[in-house]
Write a protein that holds these residues in place. Structure first.
Motif, mmCIF file in Angstrom:
data_model
loop_
_atom_site.group_PDB
_atom_site.id
_atom_site.type_symbol
_atom_site.label_atom_id
_atom_site.label_comp_id
_atom_site.label_asym_id
_atom_site.label_seq_id
_atom_site.Cartn_x
_atom_site.Cartn_y
_atom_site.Cartn_z
ATOM 1 N N ALA A 119 0.840 -1.197 0.000
ATOM 2 C CA ALA A 119 0.000 0.000 0.000
ATOM 3 C C ALA A 119 0.877 1.249 0.000
ATOM 4 C CB ALA A 119 -0.907 0.002 1.237
ATOM 5 N N GLY A 120 0.592 2.164 -0.909
ATOM 6 C CA GLY A 120 1.342 3.413 -0.994
ATOM 7 C C GLY A 120 2.586 3.338 -1.842
ATOM 8 N N SER A 121 2.908 2.147 -2.379
ATOM 9 C CA SER A 121 4.099 2.012 -3.199
ATOM 10 C C SER A 121 3.865 2.532 -4.609
ATOM 11 C CB SER A 121 4.539 0.542 -3.283
ATOM 12 O OG SER A 121 5.022 0.092 -2.048
ATOM 13 N N HIS A 122 4.902 3.144 -5.157
ATOM 14 C CA HIS A 122 4.897 3.561 -6.553
ATOM 15 C C HIS A 122 6.188 3.054 -7.189
ATOM 16 C CE1 HIS A 122 1.418 6.341 -6.385
ATOM 17 N NE2 HIS A 122 1.781 6.453 -5.107
ATOM 18 N N PHE A 123 6.080 2.641 -8.446
ATOM 19 C CA PHE A 123 7.235 2.088 -9.155
ATOM 20 C C PHE A 123 7.515 2.902 -10.409
ATOM 21 C CE2 PHE A 123 5.622 -1.407 -6.629
ATOM 22 C CZ PHE A 123 6.789 -1.992 -6.130
ATOM 23 N N GLN A 124 8.798 3.165 -10.629
ATOM 24 C CA GLN A 124 9.209 3.866 -11.843
ATOM 25 C C GLN A 124 10.232 3.023 -12.601
ATOM 26 O OE1 GLN A 124 10.203 6.242 -8.826
ATOM 27 N NE2 GLN A 124 7.980 6.190 -8.600
ATOM 28 N N LEU A 125 10.071 3.021 -13.906
ATOM 29 C CA LEU A 125 11.038 2.394 -14.799
ATOM 30 C C LEU A 125 11.905 3.500 -15.383
ATOM 31 C CD1 LEU A 125 12.001 -0.176 -16.421
ATOM 32 C CD2 LEU A 125 10.410 0.588 -18.196
ATOM 33 N N LYS A 126 13.231 3.367 -15.240
ATOM 34 C CA LYS A 126 14.151 4.394 -15.711
ATOM 35 C C LYS A 126 15.038 3.821 -16.820
ATOM 36 C CE LYS A 126 14.496 6.954 -11.341
ATOM 37 N NZ LYS A 126 14.236 8.303 -11.860
ATOM 38 N N THR A 127 14.992 4.457 -17.982
ATOM 39 C CA THR A 127 15.893 4.084 -19.068
ATOM 40 C C THR A 127 16.989 5.136 -19.189
ATOM 41 O OG1 THR A 127 14.574 5.270 -20.726
ATOM 42 C CG2 THR A 127 14.042 2.937 -20.337
ATOM 43 N N HIS A 128 18.128 4.715 -19.682
ATOM 44 C CA HIS A 128 19.263 5.639 -19.835
ATOM 45 C C HIS A 128 19.849 5.626 -21.234
ATOM 46 C CE1 HIS A 128 19.304 6.496 -15.536
ATOM 47 N NE2 HIS A 128 19.148 5.198 -15.331
ATOM 48 N N GLY A 129 19.310 4.801 -22.094
ATOM 49 C CA GLY A 129 19.796 4.760 -23.463
ATOM 50 C C GLY A 129 19.568 3.410 -24.104
ATOM 51 N N ILE A 130 18.673 3.364 -25.061
ATOM 52 C CA ILE A 130 18.447 2.167 -25.870
ATOM 53 C C ILE A 130 18.601 2.607 -27.313
ATOM 54 C CG2 ILE A 130 16.845 0.335 -26.518
ATOM 55 C CD1 ILE A 130 15.475 0.714 -23.798
ATOM 56 N N SER A 131 19.554 2.018 -27.999
ATOM 57 C CA SER A 131 19.846 2.480 -29.354
ATOM 58 C C SER A 131 19.050 1.677 -30.379
ATOM 59 C CB SER A 131 21.341 2.336 -29.639
ATOM 60 O OG SER A 131 21.686 2.905 -30.865
ATOM 61 N N SER A 132 18.316 2.416 -31.273
ATOM 62 C CA SER A 132 18.125 3.840 -31.096
ATOM 63 C C SER A 132 16.658 4.120 -30.795
ATOM 64 C CB SER A 132 18.561 4.576 -32.375
ATOM 65 O OG SER A 132 18.353 5.931 -32.298
#
Length: 877
Positions: A119-132
């Motif tokens: 309860a109260g959790s949030h999830f983020q997906l973070k990308t830093h570079g996928i070519s292209s």
């Protein structure tokens, strides 16, 4: 059969090919937890179909898929999985036989992730570079399509809370084929053959983060020399209602002791964002300096965000240094940098990533140590921004970083680009450029090693793109100069003249080129230029050239060579270089003879280039404010454009650079025959003596004298003309020795020892026939007499980390090279010699130290060769 690279360098480079048996990872429940996807399953859509929703659902059989670590392009994936081996792939022309067809369709990267949603959790997906470009799916649902997750530097954060399941989750990236002219990617221009996959794939880390109702961005740190530090960050709400709370940032000193905390409250409306600035005054601040000028104290900060429900997010530890960097345009429109209010002459070289974008931290660290050993202070990344670890290592070592976008592809698809490279930008491209710039700005902003960002290379961006870039950098509290481009072809009004020249050369020119007053000679800021040298030694050549290829080097001097540049490049042959070698040093009689002459050519080329720029730093009408040598290293085994070869073996170009870039040095001007006194330190000053001696090939002293002078920090000055040079009838040797104090010859600490071979006949440049990449020579110097030298006998004694050379003959021992090998005769690398390729006067003794990683090497030996010295090998006991 090609030798195995993995066997040769395994103990040094630690190139791991570990395959993970599972791609399932579990995140700890603590708020603020950030985890990198540690491994992926990878397969072509040609093998598994193109139904991404299905492939990202549960219970897909991936037993036939490839397994990689946290990041890898398609080609590096196949190398990790032994579809290819590097030793075979790079051998002779094998690389051109690789089939490009498999990389013309999308490929999938699939990972199974175990998450615990509370309860109260949030999830983020973070990308830093996928070519292209890539489509991203989680548990069968689309997160972002390829027009959103676009650009090799397109780092974005996605809220995936609604798609997360408690237990196993499946993340899928469908990577689309990369095209350098169409996509914002990492290209190689004509540096080497293009990789068959054009760098397609998840080349940087992908991360998942769990937070409470608010998350924080990466902290941005601004500093002043008086100790004022501001930590700036953004807090973002993921709740529908209002949220309020507090951010606390802690500052830690270089010794690990806490220096203080700062607090700032926030109040966020529905899913909004707020910028916070938390200020701290650091007592007794320690400035961060480039390595050659001082220490690199690194402070750090961590921040936590809390609401009434408790901790919500935390940031990773961010290290920063206290320093200031500014740039100005002088009266000649040349850019000049200052660090901590001290004028800073850039002496650096251009870096390239691995051809398959593999990132090896041990190899990078060795390359940076090599740079510092050569006396260089700056590395330029032209569109090869790599990973956060590069900047962290540069911070630790005190190496400045010039970074920016690359030339000759989509990045410079402007209507005024007369090279015609790259498709013209459309509206959607400006959005991709904005995302790319913002991601790179956030990654780099806090690093004290950052010198500047070049938003253009060969060409400046158009006004719309420039505004986007500048706004993005300012939004991330950018503190270092923003440069329009690396050339003088034009500039935008917003940034003005970039103050850098790109007039060549890129191929061989004689030493006296650098002391002229035209094109790339030593004045202004040369953003990329060099004599096109960097010939590997025979031990390295055998790793990637067949015997027939090796013979071509000296038997076919005009032949196109696969390990040069692409076959449509101006640098596909060594013809310009070889023409000079044949006419200056005489036709080679064998491959070893060719390679020895090549190392002499390489040594004199780089030494003079760096000496000329260093000598004209001050005391001249138009100062030489900076130099970036083209290039530092190679993306694959290459026959030119490097200061050390792909296998980390240093040779002529390396040691010429090391001599020419000494902190205190004395240099010879090939045009005026004058001496320059160079002082690149911030503190050394006082009395100095320069001993000058001209020696005939038979050992007769033609001239001997000393000059008394004084030196000042961070300066250079021209002294008297060298006496005796006019007495040279054929060839002769000039030795310049710089000593502390003004005592008699032999007294005072030796700061620099420097030997030239000179010809009575001068190189004559045809300046009017210059092209963008070289200036022709109408008449060459004559060093053929070097092949007629009387044999010299050199005694060699080696113990521990010291080698002592003594010339016991009556003639000079010329161009003595030292190589360190193990018991099997394989090169020990990385290796740092105090000096190398040295010339000894009759009766002269020279003691040289050597540093290398002793682990894994048994029975180290020193191989000694020279122009007129018989080869010998001694144990390093």
């Amino acid at each position: 059969m090609a030798p195995s690279f993995s066997v040769t360098l395994a103990s040094l480079l630690l190139l791991t090919t570990t395959l993970f048996s599972t791609t399932t990872i579990a995140l700890a429940p603590a708020r603020g937890q950030l985890a990198t996807i540690p491994s992926w399953k990878v397969q072509s859509s040609a093998k598994v179909g193109n139904d991404a929703a299905k492939l990202s659902s549960q219970n897909v059989d991936t037993s036939g898929w490839y397994t990689i670590g946290s990041k890898a392009t398609l080609m590096s994936t196949l190398l990790e999985n032994k579809v290819y081996t590097e030793s075979d792939l790079f051998y002779s022309n094998n690389f051109e036989k690789v089939d490009y067809a498999p990389y013309q369709v999308p490929w999938f990267y699939r990972a199974e992730i175990k998450l615990k949603s509370t309860a109260g959790s949030h999830f983020q997906l973070k990308t830093h570079g996928i070519s292209s470009r890539a489509d991203l799916y989680l548990n069968g649902e689309l997160i972002a399509e390829k027009n959103v997750q676009a650009g090799a530097y397109g780092g974005l954060t996605y809220d995936i809370t609604s798609k997360v399941k408690s237990g196993k989750n499946v993340l899928l990236a469908r990577a689309f084929p990369t095209d350098y002219n169409r996509d914002f990617a990492l290209g190689f221009v004509d540096w080497n053959p293009y990789p068959p996959d054009n760098g397609t794939g998840v080349w940087r880390d992908v991360e998942i983060k769990e937070t409470g109702p608010v998350s924080m961005s990466l902290p941005r740190v601004t500093t002043k020399l008086d100790g004022d530090v501001s930590v700036k960050l953004d807090v973002k709400s993921y709740e529908d209602g209002s949220v309020q709370g507090e951010v606390i940032c802690t500052i830690t000193g270089p010794d690990g002791k806490e220096l203080g905390k700062s607090r700032e409250e926030f109040k966020l409306a529905n899913k909004s964002q707020q910028k916070l600035s938390l200020d701290t005054k650091i007592p007794n601040p320690q400035p961060w300096w480039p390595k050659q000028w001082g220490a690199q104290p690194l402070y750090s900060t961590t921040c936590t965000a809390s609401t009434s429900f408790g901790p919500s997010d935390s940031t990773p530890k961010i290290r920063f240094g206290i320093r200031t960097i500014t740039s100005t345009l002088n009266t000649h429109n040349d850019t000049a940098f200052s660090i901590n209010n001290k004028p800073f002459q850039v002496l650096g070289a251009g870096y390239t990533s691995d051809i398959f974008l593999r990132f090896n931290e041990q190899k990078l660290r060795a390359q940076f140590h090599y740079m510092l050993d050569m006396g260089l202070n700056t590395v330029r990344l032209e569109g090869k921004q790599e990973h956060p670890r590069l900047y962290e290592i540069a911070d630790e070592l005190g190496l400045m970083v010039m970074t920016g976008w690359e030339c000759c592809d989509k990045w410079e698809g402007w209507s005024y680009n007369d090279e015609g490279s790259g498709e013209k930008w459309m509206n959607v491209d400006y959005g991709i450029a904005n995302v790319s710039m913002r991601h790179e700005a956030e990654m780099m902003q806090h690093h004290p090693s950052l010198l500047t960002f070049l938003v253009g290379s060969d060409f400046w961006p158009d006004d719309r793109a420039v505004q986007i870039y500048v706004d993005a950098l300012k939004a991330f509290d950018w503190q270092t100069p923003i440069i329009a481009s690396a050339s003088q072809r034009g500039f935008p009004t917003l940034l003005g003249n970039g103050g850098m020249k790109m007039d060549g050369p890129y191929d061989w020119v004689p030493p006296n080129y650098w002391y002229a007053d035209q094109l790339g000679a030593a004045f202004g800021f040369g953003s990329e230029l060099g004599a096109g040298v960097g010939t590997p030694t025979l031990s390295s050549l055998k790793k990637f050239l067949s015997p027939a290829d090796q013979d071509d080097l000296w038997e076919q001097p005009k032949k196109g060579l696969y390990h040069m540049s692409t076959n449509v490049s101006s640098f596909y042959t060594r013809e310009i270089y070889n023409d000079a070698l044949w006419k200056r040093y005489g036709a080679p009689t064998s491959l070893p003879d060719y390679l020895l002459k090549a190392q002499m050519m390489d040594y004199e080329a780089t030494r003079t280039q760096f000496e000329a720029y260093a000598s004209r730093w001050t005391g001249v009408a138009r100062p030489a404010t900076g130099l970036i040598y083209w290039m530092l290293n190679n993306a694959w085994p290459s026959l030119h454009w490097n200061l050390f070869d792909y296998y980390l073996h240093p040779a002529g170009s390396y040691f010429g650079t090391k001599v020419g870039s000494r902190i205190e040095h004395v240099a010879f001007d090939y045009i005026t025959s004058s001496v320059y006194l160079i002082n690149r330190s911030l503190s050394a000053s006082g009395a100095r003596t320069i001993d000058i001696e001209v020696l005939a090939p038979n050992g007769t002293v033609l001239q001997k004298s000393s000059t008394k002078t004084d030196t000042m920090p961070n300066s250079s000055k021209k002294l008297d003309k060298v006496p005796g040079v006019d007495k040279i009838k054929d060839i002769a040797f000039l030795k310049l020795v710089l000593r502390e104090g003004k005592g008699a010859t032999g007294e005072g600490k030796v700061l620099s020892r420097n030997v030239y071979w000179l010809s009575a006949k001068k190189d004559v440049l045809n300046w009017d026939a210059s092209t963008w990449y070289y200036t022709p020579v109408s008449s060459y110097a004559d060093y053929s007499g070097l092949s007629k030298l009387e044999k010299a006998k050199v005694d060699v004694k080696a113990t521990g980390s010291t080698v002592v050379l003594e010339n016991t003959s009556k003639v000079p021992a010329v161009f003595i090279s030292l190589s360190l090998v193990d018991g099997a005769g394989e090169d020990i690398v990385p290796v740092m010699w105090e000096d190398n390729y040295v010339t000894l006067w009759p009766g002269e003794k020279l003691e040289l130290s050597v540093q290398y990683a002793t682990g894994g090497y048994g029975g180290a030996k020193v191989q000694v060769t020279g122009k007129n010295v018989d080869a010998q090998t001694v144990s390093l006991g």
